[in-house]
Design a protein around this motif. Sequence first.
Motif, PDB file in Angstrom:
ATOM      1  N   PHE A 171      39.913  64.846 -26.729  1.00 35.18           N
ATOM      2  CA  PHE A 171      40.011  63.397 -26.603  1.00 35.18           C
ATOM      3  C   PHE A 171      40.496  62.724 -27.891  1.00 35.18           C
ATOM      4  O   PHE A 171      40.580  61.504 -27.954  1.00 35.18           O
ATOM      5  N   GLY A 172      40.789  63.519 -28.905  1.00 33.42           N
ATOM      6  CA  GLY A 172      41.210  62.944 -30.181  1.00 33.42           C
ATOM      7  C   GLY A 172      42.700  63.082 -30.414  1.00 33.42           C
ATOM      8  O   GLY A 172      43.490  63.237 -29.468  1.00 33.42           O
ATOM      9  N   SER A 173      43.106  63.051 -31.680  1.00 35.65           N
ATOM     10  CA  SER A 173      44.528  63.057 -32.019  1.00 35.65           C
ATOM     11  C   SER A 173      45.068  64.445 -32.355  1.00 35.65           C
ATOM     12  O   SER A 173      46.293  64.638 -32.375  1.00 35.65           O
ATOM     13  N   THR A 174      44.193  65.403 -32.613  1.00 37.02           N
ATOM     14  CA  THR A 174      44.664  66.728 -33.001  1.00 37.02           C
ATOM     15  C   THR A 174      45.244  67.476 -31.818  1.00 37.02           C
ATOM     16  O   THR A 174      44.817  67.297 -30.666  1.00 37.02           O
TER      17      THR A 174
END
Length: 203
Positions: A171-174
């Motif tokens: 759910f993040g940017s990585t």
Amino acid sequence: MGVGPHPEPWPSDVRLDPELLAAGDRRNVEDRFRYWRREAIIAELDEHRHDLHVAIENLEHDANIGSVVRTANAFAVGAFHIVGRRRWNRRGAMVTDRYQHEIHHHDAAHLIAWSRAQGRPLVAIDLVDGAQPIERTPLPRNAVLVVGQEGPGVSPELLAAADLVVGITQFGSTRSINVAAAAAIAMHSWILQHAEVPSGPLR
């Protein structure tokens, strides 16, 4: 960490190691295994190992392999497989590999043939096109979870041969998470589906 020499008189238990009783036990083992011989610990674990295997591709001497093996020990995985180079970076395993069953495959084709002969589905863990969310996917009880190298991921040959390809929802940017962390999540996902998890406190 560990315990010192055992007070005399020593208990008369064939599982105990006289050298450890005399010198103390500083190994990375649970308290219930203090002073036990290595062979006795393996025999005890063999009575309760899960029907899950985990395979790690060793193409670049990845330092994460040891962490995957340590987690496999924590979840009492039936065996871990090293695919590629026989020598692997054991530092992260914290000597836990000594209490497990290791199977070596010189290449992906050898692992594929072994899994087919054993009737064990290959489940690749990778964020690739078509990967199913592991959080909602039933995992075979006798699966071989396959993780690749940090960066490249699971090799194309193993992805093509996999009976199932699953990914961990992010759910993040990585773009991805560390391969050792991914392997731990995958093994724990299997545990939640197939293991007898205690209903009370763990300690």
